[in-house]
Design a protein around this motif. Structure first.
Motif, PDB file in Angstrom:
ATOM      1  N   ASP A 121      61.901  23.728  57.540  1.00 49.53           N
ATOM      2  CA  ASP A 121      61.778  22.287  57.809  1.00 49.53           C
ATOM      3  C   ASP A 121      63.153  21.611  57.784  1.00 49.53           C
ATOM      4  N   ALA A 122      63.999  22.054  56.861  1.00 51.71           N
ATOM      5  CA  ALA A 122      65.296  21.390  56.699  1.00 51.71           C
ATOM      6  C   ALA A 122      66.315  21.811  57.761  1.00 51.71           C
ATOM      7  N   PHE A 123      66.299  23.084  58.150  1.00 54.38           N
ATOM      8  CA  PHE A 123      67.424  23.593  58.958  1.00 54.38           C
ATOM      9  C   PHE A 123      67.063  24.130  60.336  1.00 54.38           C
ATOM     10  N   ILE A 230      75.888  26.529  57.511  1.00 46.53           N
ATOM     11  CA  ILE A 230      75.038  26.018  56.421  1.00 46.53           C
ATOM     12  C   ILE A 230      75.586  26.594  55.112  1.00 46.53           C
ATOM     13  N   THR A 231      76.105  25.715  54.257  1.00 48.98           N
ATOM     14  CA  THR A 231      76.816  26.159  53.061  1.00 48.98           C
ATOM     15  C   THR A 231      75.850  26.375  51.881  1.00 48.98           C
ATOM     16  N   PRO A 232      76.308  27.085  50.837  1.00 48.29           N
ATOM     17  CA  PRO A 232      75.460  27.268  49.646  1.00 48.29           C
ATOM     18  C   PRO A 232      74.984  25.926  49.089  1.00 48.29           C
ATOM     19  N   GLN A 233      75.864  24.937  49.098  1.00 53.02           N
ATOM     20  CA  GLN A 233      75.488  23.615  48.556  1.00 53.02           C
ATOM     21  C   GLN A 233      74.335  23.011  49.363  1.00 53.02           C
ATOM     22  N   MET A 234      74.393  23.138  50.675  1.00 54.17           N
ATOM     23  CA  MET A 234      73.323  22.580  51.523  1.00 54.17           C
ATOM     24  C   MET A 234      71.990  23.277  51.230  1.00 54.17           C
ATOM     25  N   LEU A 235      72.042  24.595  51.027  1.00 55.33           N
ATOM     26  CA  LEU A 235      70.814  25.357  50.744  1.00 55.33           C
ATOM     27  C   LEU A 235      70.258  24.977  49.376  1.00 55.33           C
ATOM     28  N   GLU A 236      71.150  24.860  48.393  1.00 52.28           N
ATOM     29  CA  GLU A 236      70.702  24.575  47.021  1.00 52.28           C
ATOM     30  C   GLU A 236      70.045  23.210  46.905  1.00 52.28           C
ATOM     31  N   LYS A 241      68.566  27.293  43.223  1.00 54.49           N
ATOM     32  CA  LYS A 241      69.616  28.318  43.115  1.00 54.49           C
ATOM     33  C   LYS A 241      69.636  29.343  44.254  1.00 54.49           C
ATOM     34  N   VAL A 242      70.818  29.535  44.814  1.00 59.39           N
ATOM     35  CA  VAL A 242      71.067  30.667  45.722  1.00 59.39           C
ATOM     36  C   VAL A 242      72.328  31.363  45.197  1.00 59.39           C
ATOM     37  N   ARG A 243      72.531  32.601  45.589  1.00 58.17           N
ATOM     38  CA  ARG A 243      73.769  33.294  45.172  1.00 58.17           C
ATOM     39  C   ARG A 243      74.418  33.941  46.384  1.00 58.17           C
ATOM     40  N   MET A 244      75.664  34.318  46.221  1.00 57.97           N
ATOM     41  CA  MET A 244      76.360  35.033  47.288  1.00 57.97           C
ATOM     42  C   MET A 244      76.185  36.526  47.046  1.00 57.97           C
TER      43      MET A 244
END
Ligand code: AMP
Ligand code: MG
Length: 379
Positions: A121-123, A230-236, A241-244
């Motif tokens: 929905d977001a991306f 789409i950066t980690p911050q955008m996903l979080e 929480k997401v990780r690399m």
């Protein structure tokens, strides 16, 4: 016209087969690649033919908002095999399945984790690829033998139209020869794949210029396997929480990345490339000194830099990626710049360091791969 017929009459595009010709010298077989573009008077009809090529098991390169993709029917094992062959891509490196409607995700993947819907929905449509457990309908040839499948809904009207008019599921890796910089213009696709695929849809230069962010949703903690727009911050912000993937941080030092494609040499210009790291003034001085040495040795040097520093290098071919204040411009120009050095027969390339918090992570990931992780410290 560039190198071959850009506008063959529609009836010349033998469905899904291209036109096989015997090359005069040697026995190599190649096909005539049709190049179509929106300004063609009969473009609507040409798009219908391109869709028919996909339905018949052939290959069509098309623009997306990230880079150009090389598309084939994702549900047809033979079409996927053709994609690997045309790119010279190792067959353990899975393809991304492109859909035109987020609602189609359930047909190819198990998507019962509520976070998946939130992300879609977001991306979507947009530059996010999600890895999920695959459904039976997706052949293992498409997923490089894995039980998971990568899925994305691209944000480009021509990509969406091609998917909609053909089979609804198009497997598409980047439309370059394996190992070369990804294509951000139709000309790049022609350079690598002309004669090997049925059709190229020329949609001009792409908007983002770096491949999609790949997020593995088959793990308990969603894991970024490839950084992108789409950066980690955008996903979080959307799912917590997401990780690399730890292999992204230690890349080049033996840890195995979970996205099979990330282990291969990639995005590489023909010349040796080095990244010069340090504070801005030290980097400029170091590159100047390195160029002086190359000059004395009679070697051709390429320099990859920013608009702010492009006047600092008296020897060598200078390619500026854009202003450091506009990360997105730098991302969009990177692959074209890397390809441009190949046309200049450069012996060695020195690049300034471009790290920045947002899309800069993705830019540096591609640059490190292009340079084979060769970094020179500037003191
Ligand atoms: P490309 O489309 O050329 O940008 O390459 C697709 C990328 O997605 C490659 O790095 C693949 O290894 C990765 N990928 C595709 N499917 C999967 C999957 N099921 N699991 C992990 N990585 C994947
Ligand atoms: Mg690729």
């Amino acid at each position: 016209m560039r190198g071959h017929d850009r506008h063959l009459a529609g009836r010349d595009m033998a469905a899904g087969q291209g036109i096989l010709l015997q090359a005069a010298a040697g026995k190599e077989e190649f096909m005539k690649t049709l190049v179509i573009k929106e300004s063609d008077p009969d473009f609507a009809q040409e798009m219908e033919q391109a869709a028919q090529v996909i339905k018949d098991g052939g290959l069509v390169a098309f623009p997306t908002e990230t880079v150009y993709g090389l598309g084939g029917n994702a549900l047809d094992a033979e079409a996927s095999a053709k994609i690997y062959a045309a790119k010279g891509r190792p067959s353990d490196n899975p393809l991304i399945v492109h859909i035109c409607d987020p609602e189609d995700l359930d047909k190819v993947a198990v998507a019962d984790d509520p976070r998946v819907r939130k992300l879609a929905d977001a991306f979507w449509p947009g530059p996010l690829t999600m890895i999920l457990n695959k459904k039976e309908i997706v052949p293992k040839e498409t997923t490089g033998g894995l039980d998971t499948v990568a899925v994305r809904c691209p944000n480009h009207p021509l990509a969406l139209e091609l998917i909609r008019r053909s089979t609804g599921f198009i497997a598409a890796p980047s439309a370059n020869t394996s190992g070369r910089p990804s294509p951000t213009k139709a000309e790049h696709v022609e350079e690598d794949l002309s004669g090997k695929i049925d059709c190229i849809i020329d949609g001009g230069e792409v908007g983002i210029g770096l491949e999609s962010t790949i997020l593995d949703m088959s793990e308990e903690i969603p894991t970024i396997l490839r950084p992108g727009y789409i950066t980690p911050q955008m996903l979080e912000k959307v799912i917590g929480k997401v990780r690399m993937d730890p292999a992204l941080m230690t890349a080049g030092k033996g840890q195995r990345p979970k996205a099979p494609g990330m282990k291969y040499r990639h995005y590489a210009p023909k010349a040796q490339m080095y990244l010069v790291k340090g504070d801005k003034d030290a980097v400029v001085r170091k590159i100047q000194a390195l160029c002086q040495k190359e000059k004395e040795a009679g070697r051709k040097v390429g320099i990859l830099c920013s608009d702010e520093t492009k006047g600092c290098y008296p020897y060598g071919t200078v390619v500026a990626l854009g202003s450091r204040d506009h990360e997105e411009e730098i991302a969009r120009n990177l692959f074209d710049a890397l390809r441009s050095f190949d046309h200049m027969d450069t012996d060695v390339i020195y690049s300034e360091w471009f790290e920045a918090p947002g899309i800069g992570i993705a830019v540096m990931n591609r640059m490190m791969k292009a340079a084979g992780h060769q970094v020179i410290a500037a003191e």
